[in-house]
Design a protein around this motif. Structure first.
Motif, PDB file in Angstrom:
ATOM      1  N   TYR A   7       0.710  -1.165   0.182  1.00  0.00           N
ATOM      2  CA  TYR A   7       0.140   0.083   0.066  1.00  0.00           C
ATOM      3  C   TYR A   7       0.699   1.260   0.023  1.00  0.00           C
ATOM      4  O   TYR A   7       0.534   2.121  -0.710  1.00  0.00           O
ATOM      5  CB  TYR A   7      -0.969  -0.037   1.205  1.00  0.00           C
ATOM      6  CG  TYR A   7      -1.879   0.973   1.163  1.00  0.00           C
ATOM      7  CD1 TYR A   7      -3.081   1.135   0.281  1.00  0.00           C
ATOM      8  CD2 TYR A   7      -1.692   2.357   2.041  1.00  0.00           C
ATOM      9  CE1 TYR A   7      -3.905   2.208   0.215  1.00  0.00           C
ATOM     10  CE2 TYR A   7      -2.601   3.266   2.238  1.00  0.00           C
ATOM     11  CZ  TYR A   7      -3.680   3.442   1.197  1.00  0.00           C
ATOM     12  OH  TYR A   7      -4.756   4.383   1.161  1.00  0.00           O
ATOM     13  N   ALA A   8       1.875   1.196   0.766  1.00  0.00           N
ATOM     14  CA  ALA A   8       2.787   2.444   0.747  1.00  0.00           C
ATOM     15  C   ALA A   8       3.518   2.827  -0.298  1.00  0.00           C
ATOM     16  O   ALA A   8       3.579   3.858  -1.017  1.00  0.00           O
ATOM     17  CB  ALA A   8       3.620   2.314   1.842  1.00  0.00           C
ATOM     18  N   LEU A   9       3.903   1.657  -1.125  1.00  0.00           N
ATOM     19  CA  LEU A   9       4.727   1.652  -2.497  1.00  0.00           C
ATOM     20  C   LEU A   9       3.584   2.259  -3.417  1.00  0.00           C
ATOM     21  O   LEU A   9       3.914   3.051  -4.307  1.00  0.00           O
ATOM     22  CB  LEU A   9       5.293   0.306  -2.940  1.00  0.00           C
ATOM     23  CG  LEU A   9       6.500  -0.161  -2.154  1.00  0.00           C
ATOM     24  CD1 LEU A   9       6.831  -1.603  -2.614  1.00  0.00           C
ATOM     25  CD2 LEU A   9       7.565   0.854  -2.313  1.00  0.00           C
ATOM     26  N   HIS A  10       2.335   1.779  -3.255  1.00  0.00           N
ATOM     27  CA  HIS A  10       1.152   2.166  -4.213  1.00  0.00           C
ATOM     28  C   HIS A  10       0.995   3.577  -4.110  1.00  0.00           C
ATOM     29  O   HIS A  10       0.983   4.369  -4.915  1.00  0.00           O
ATOM     30  CB  HIS A  10       0.227   1.246  -3.986  1.00  0.00           C
ATOM     31  CG  HIS A  10      -1.079   1.472  -5.009  1.00  0.00           C
ATOM     32  ND1 HIS A  10      -1.024   0.912  -6.114  1.00  0.00           N
ATOM     33  CD2 HIS A  10      -2.254   2.292  -5.033  1.00  0.00           C
ATOM     34  CE1 HIS A  10      -2.117   1.133  -7.000  1.00  0.00           C
ATOM     35  NE2 HIS A  10      -2.766   1.890  -6.261  1.00  0.00           N
ATOM     36  N   VAL A  11       0.867   4.078  -3.019  1.00  0.00           N
ATOM     37  CA  VAL A  11       0.678   5.646  -2.891  1.00  0.00           C
ATOM     38  C   VAL A  11       1.798   6.363  -3.056  1.00  0.00           C
ATOM     39  O   VAL A  11       1.734   7.192  -3.674  1.00  0.00           O
ATOM     40  CB  VAL A  11       0.223   5.847  -1.199  1.00  0.00           C
ATOM     41  CG1 VAL A  11       0.237   7.474  -0.895  1.00  0.00           C
ATOM     42  CG2 VAL A  11      -0.977   4.857  -0.876  1.00  0.00           C
ATOM     43  N   LEU A  12       2.888   5.725  -2.802  1.00  0.00           N
ATOM     44  CA  LEU A  12       4.076   6.567  -3.327  1.00  0.00           C
ATOM     45  C   LEU A  12       4.400   6.879  -4.753  1.00  0.00           C
ATOM     46  O   LEU A  12       4.633   7.757  -5.136  1.00  0.00           O
ATOM     47  CB  LEU A  12       5.504   6.036  -2.507  1.00  0.00           C
ATOM     48  CG  LEU A  12       5.703   6.036  -1.254  1.00  0.00           C
ATOM     49  CD1 LEU A  12       6.699   5.386  -0.843  1.00  0.00           C
ATOM     50  CD2 LEU A  12       5.712   7.647  -0.676  1.00  0.00           C
ATOM     51  N   GLY A  13       4.032   5.867  -5.212  1.00  0.00           N
ATOM     52  CA  GLY A  13       4.041   5.630  -6.804  1.00  0.00           C
ATOM     53  C   GLY A  13       2.811   6.745  -7.503  1.00  0.00           C
ATOM     54  O   GLY A  13       3.313   7.465  -8.103  1.00  0.00           O
ATOM     55  N   ALA A  14       1.810   6.841  -6.907  1.00  0.00           N
ATOM     56  CA  ALA A  14       0.923   7.655  -7.197  1.00  0.00           C
ATOM     57  C   ALA A  14       1.327   9.184  -6.951  1.00  0.00           C
ATOM     58  O   ALA A  14       0.982  10.102  -7.750  1.00  0.00           O
ATOM     59  CB  ALA A  14      -0.398   7.422  -6.540  1.00  0.00           C
ATOM     60  N   VAL A  15       1.733   9.375  -5.976  1.00  0.00           N
ATOM     61  CA  VAL A  15       2.199  10.858  -5.512  1.00  0.00           C
ATOM     62  C   VAL A  15       3.270  11.110  -6.444  1.00  0.00           C
ATOM     63  O   VAL A  15       3.229  12.345  -7.033  1.00  0.00           O
ATOM     64  CB  VAL A  15       2.751  10.776  -4.264  1.00  0.00           C
ATOM     65  CG1 VAL A  15       3.493  12.219  -3.794  1.00  0.00           C
ATOM     66  CG2 VAL A  15       1.521  10.566  -3.109  1.00  0.00           C
ATOM     67  N   LEU A  16       4.263  10.359  -6.818  1.00  0.00           N
ATOM     68  CA  LEU A  16       5.408  10.661  -7.910  1.00  0.00           C
ATOM     69  C   LEU A  16       4.695  11.077  -9.010  1.00  0.00           C
ATOM     70  O   LEU A  16       4.946  11.953  -9.689  1.00  0.00           O
ATOM     71  CB  LEU A  16       6.423   9.790  -7.733  1.00  0.00           C
ATOM     72  CG  LEU A  16       7.286   9.545  -6.496  1.00  0.00           C
ATOM     73  CD1 LEU A  16       8.066   8.047  -6.817  1.00  0.00           C
ATOM     74  CD2 LEU A  16       7.976  10.738  -6.582  1.00  0.00           C
ATOM     75  N   TRP A  17       3.817  10.277  -9.613  1.00  0.00           N
ATOM     76  CA  TRP A  17       3.292  10.474 -11.183  1.00  0.00           C
ATOM     77  C   TRP A  17       2.399  11.590 -11.083  1.00  0.00           C
ATOM     78  O   TRP A  17       2.507  12.505 -11.808  1.00  0.00           O
ATOM     79  CB  TRP A  17       2.459   9.005 -11.408  1.00  0.00           C
ATOM     80  CG  TRP A  17       2.157   8.928 -12.731  1.00  0.00           C
ATOM     81  CD1 TRP A  17       2.439   9.947 -13.724  1.00  0.00           C
ATOM     82  CD2 TRP A  17       1.708   7.985 -13.724  1.00  0.00           C
ATOM     83  NE1 TRP A  17       1.948   9.505 -14.990  1.00  0.00           N
ATOM     84  CE2 TRP A  17       1.663   8.063 -14.869  1.00  0.00           C
ATOM     85  CE3 TRP A  17       1.165   6.555 -12.971  1.00  0.00           C
ATOM     86  CZ2 TRP A  17       0.988   7.342 -15.679  1.00  0.00           C
ATOM     87  CZ3 TRP A  17       0.697   5.809 -13.869  1.00  0.00           C
ATOM     88  CH2 TRP A  17       0.693   5.947 -15.487  1.00  0.00           C
ATOM     89  N   VAL A  18       1.457  11.656 -10.113  1.00  0.00           N
ATOM     90  CA  VAL A  18       0.456  12.635 -10.300  1.00  0.00           C
ATOM     91  C   VAL A  18       1.058  14.093  -9.812  1.00  0.00           C
ATOM     92  O   VAL A  18       0.771  15.015 -10.393  1.00  0.00           O
ATOM     93  CB  VAL A  18      -0.872  12.387  -9.595  1.00  0.00           C
ATOM     94  CG1 VAL A  18      -1.832  13.563  -9.294  1.00  0.00           C
ATOM     95  CG2 VAL A  18      -1.456  11.015  -9.996  1.00  0.00           C
ATOM     96  N   GLY A  19       1.865  14.008  -8.806  1.00  0.00           N
ATOM     97  CA  GLY A  19       2.512  15.276  -8.440  1.00  0.00           C
ATOM     98  C   GLY A  19       3.443  15.659  -9.214  1.00  0.00           C
ATOM     99  O   GLY A  19       3.597  16.942  -9.555  1.00  0.00           O
ATOM    100  N   GLY A  20       4.300  14.816 -10.246  1.00  0.00           N
ATOM    101  CA  GLY A  20       4.891  15.068 -11.174  1.00  0.00           C
ATOM    102  C   GLY A  20       4.272  16.015 -12.382  1.00  0.00           C
ATOM    103  O   GLY A  20       4.714  16.998 -12.952  1.00  0.00           O
TER     104      GLY A  20
END
Length: 153
Positions: A7-20
């Motif tokens: 779950y943490a990896l999933h959220v971090l991946g989403a933050v990186l992609w959408v935030g970028g």
């Protein structure tokens, strides 16, 4: 514990992609107006190269951890709520848009820049921008659905 890691990896991946994407469209792109077109295209190339490398790694991690959570936590599609189904759909759409970007306009942008064709590179940069905006809308929708659905909405 493994579920928490996924779950943490999933959220971090989403933050990186959408935030970028938020940074690229709402912060970087307007700021590029202070540069002359050749400098603007060079900076575009350098920034997108780095960002696409991040997404190239974040996207499979997001998909993999999403499926691990879907089947490990929810027991498959039948046990998942509406928000999981929507996130699955938007994830596949976003992955498709990203693959379209890197195999189409991004490749053409770099080719145009290499041969010194600034006009063609600018056209491809605009195509890339439009596709990133499309993915940004999908990413924000996905984030909203995730937050709303997580609490039974």
């Amino acid at each position: 514990m493994l579920g928490s890691l996924f779950y943490a990896l999933h959220v971090l991946g989403a933050v990186l992609w959408v935030g970028g994407m938020v940074f690229a469209i709402l912060v970087l792109r307007p700021a590029l107006a202070v540069l002359e077109p050749p400098q603007r295209l060079a900076l575009h190339e350098a920034v997108l190269k780095r960002f696409f490398l991040i997404v190239w790694h974040a996207m499979p991690i997001l998909l993999l951890t999403g499926y691990l959570l879907l089947f490990g936590w929810y027991g498959g599609f039948r046990g998942a709520g509406w928000h999981i189904h929507v996130m699955h759909l938007t994830a596949l759409l976003m992955a498709g848009v990203f693959l379209t970007i890197v195999t189409g306009p991004w490749r053409e942008f770099r080719t145009a820049r290499a041969r010194g064709d600034a006009a063609s590179a600018a056209v491809q940069a605009d195509r890339i921008r439009l596709l990133i905006v499309m993915n940004l809308v999908l990413g924000l929708l996905t984030t909203g659905v995730a937050a709303w659905g997580r609490f039974g909405g």
